[in-house]
Enzyme design. Structure first.
Site, PDB file in Angstrom:
ATOM      1  CE  LYS A  72      -4.150  -2.039   1.954  1.00 48.79           C
ATOM      2  NZ  LYS A  72      -5.235  -2.150   3.377  1.00 48.79           N
ATOM      3  CG  ASP A 108      -7.888   0.519   3.226  1.00 45.16           C
ATOM      4  OD1 ASP A 108      -8.857  -0.465   3.103  1.00 45.16           O
ATOM      5  OD2 ASP A 108      -6.461   0.400   3.181  1.00 45.16           O
TER       6      ASP A 108
END
Ligand code: NAP
Length: 292
Positions: A72, A108
Site C-alpha cells: 500500500k 480504506d
C-alpha cells in the site's frame, strides 16, 4: 462460468501473499449480479516484480486494481497521480487506470467511515480510542479527523509510530491528540472514549483467544466498539465489550465499503452493496448476515 473476451474489463488485486483475500469473491459476485462484462483477478506479485507489474497495468488494458499488504505504501512512487487524502494517509489501496495513467486512491478510511455511519454512529465531536498504530490506524484516524472528531487517543506498543501518526494528523486537522503505550493506558482513558477501534490483528484467526491488552474495566454502556478484524466475525474482545453493554461492529462493513467505493471508481456504476456484503458473509460467516 463467465465467458471472457477481448472486451472483458479486467480488475484485480495486487499483494503478496494473497491466499486469504475475499475481494475476488465480493467483486466477481457484484459484476455477475449487474450483468457487467468485468472480471476481478488475484495478482500475487513478488516484491522484486512490483514495479514491473504496476507499470504493465496500462499496457495490459487493466481498468483498475486494489492494492493490499505489503504494497500500500510501496506502490505510491510508481503512480502518476495520488488523491490528496491518500497522500495524507500515506497509503494507496485502489488504483484507477485512465488514458494510460495510474491514479491512486485510499478507500480504506472512507470505507471505515461509511460502515461506521451505517451502524448509526456519528463521529462528529466524539472522543476516539484507537488500538494500534499501523497502516489501518493511519487510514481510520485520518478519516475520523476529516469527519470532525474532537479527540483521538492512540495506544500502541511502538510509541514512535503512534507519535508519527499524531504529528502527521496535527499538520492537517485541528483536534486533541494523545499517545499511550499499551501496558500503561489507564482505565479512565478507555472510559472517556465514545468509540474504541481495534486496528491490531490481536484476536484474528488463527489466534482467536488473544485480546489487545487494555483495561476492560473502562468499558461501559454507551460506547461503541469497532473491531477491524472480520475473521472471526466476533472477536474475543467484541464478546467482552458486548458483555459490558457496548454496541459492537466487526470489520466486514469496512471491507465491503472500501470495495464498493473502489468498484464505483473503476466502473462509475452504483455498487450492489448488499450483494457484496452477502458474498463476504457466505465465505467467512457460513451465510450468517449479522453478528450483533
Ligand atoms: P499493520 O500495519 O501491521 O498494523 C498492525 C498494528 O497492530 C501495529 O500497530 C502493530 O504494532 C500492532 N500489533 C501487532 N501485534 C501486536 C501485539 N502483539 N501487541 C500490540 N500491538 C500489536 O496491519 P494493518 O494493515 O493495519 O491491519 C491490522 C488489522 O486490521 C488486521 O487484522 C487486518 O486484517 C485488519 N484490517 C481490516 C480491514 C477491513 O477492511 N476490515 C482493512 C485493513 C486491515 P507494531 O507496529 O509494533 O508491529
Amino acid at each position: 462460468m463467465k465467458r471472457i473476451t477481448g472486451k472483458t474489463g479486467i480488475t484485480g488485486i495486487l499483494g503478496h501473499p494473497l491466499g486469504h483475500t475475499l475481494s475476488p469473491v465480493m467483486h466477481n459476485k457484484a459484476f455477475e449480479t449487474l450483468g457487467m462484462d468485468f472480471i476481478y483477478l488475484p495478482f500475487d506479485v513478488r516484491p522484486q516484480d512490483l514495479a514491473t507489474a504496476v507499470k504493465a497495468l496500462p499496457a495490459l488494458g487493466v481498468k483498475g486494481v486494489n492494492v493490499t499488504i505489503p504494497y500500500k505504501e510501496k506502490v505510491m512512487p510508481l503512480l502518476d497521480e495520488i488523491d490528496s487524502l491518500a497522500q495524507k494517509i500515506g497509503a494507496v489501496n485502489t488504483i484507477v487506470i485512465e488514458d494510460h495513467k495510474l491514479h491512486g486512491f485510499n478507500t480504506d478510511g472512507s470505507g471505515f467511515l461509511a460502515s461506521l455511519k451505517e451502524e448509526g454512529f456519528d463521529p462528529t465531536a466524539k472522543k476516539v480510542l484507537i488500538l494500534g498504530a499501523g497502516g489501518s490506524a493511519r487510514a481510520v484516524s485520518f478519516s475520523l479527523a476529516s469527519a470532525g472528531v474532537q479527540k483521538i487517543t492512540f495506544v500502541a506498543r511502538d510509541l514512535l509510530k503512534a507519535e508519527k501518526i499524531a504529528s502527521d494528523l496535527s499538520q492537517s486537522f485541528h483536534l486533541t491528540l494523545e499517545v499511550w503505550g499499551f501496558p500503561s493506558l489507564p482505565e479512565d482513558v478507555v472510559g472517556e472514549a465514545h468509540l474504541i477501534v481495534n486496528t491490531t490483528p490481536l484476536g484474528m484467526y488463527p489466534q482467536e483467544n488473544v485480546m489487545p491488552p487494555i483495561k476492560l474495566e473502562g468499558f461501559h454502556r454507551g460506547q461503541h466498539f469497532y473491531d477491524l478484524i472480520y475473521n472471526p466475525l466476533e472477536t474475543k474482545l467484541m464478546g467482552e465489550a458486548k458483555k459490558r453493554g457496548l454496541t459492537v461492529q466487526n470489520g466486514v462493513g469496512m471491507l465491503v465499503h472500501q470495495g464498493a467505493q473502489a468498484f464505483f471508481l473503476w466502473t462509475g456504476k452504483a455498487p450492489p452493496l448488499e450483494i457484496m456484503r452477502q458474498a463476504v458473509y457466505d465465505h467467512v460467516g457460513y451465510g450468517r448476515k449479522k453478528v450483533t
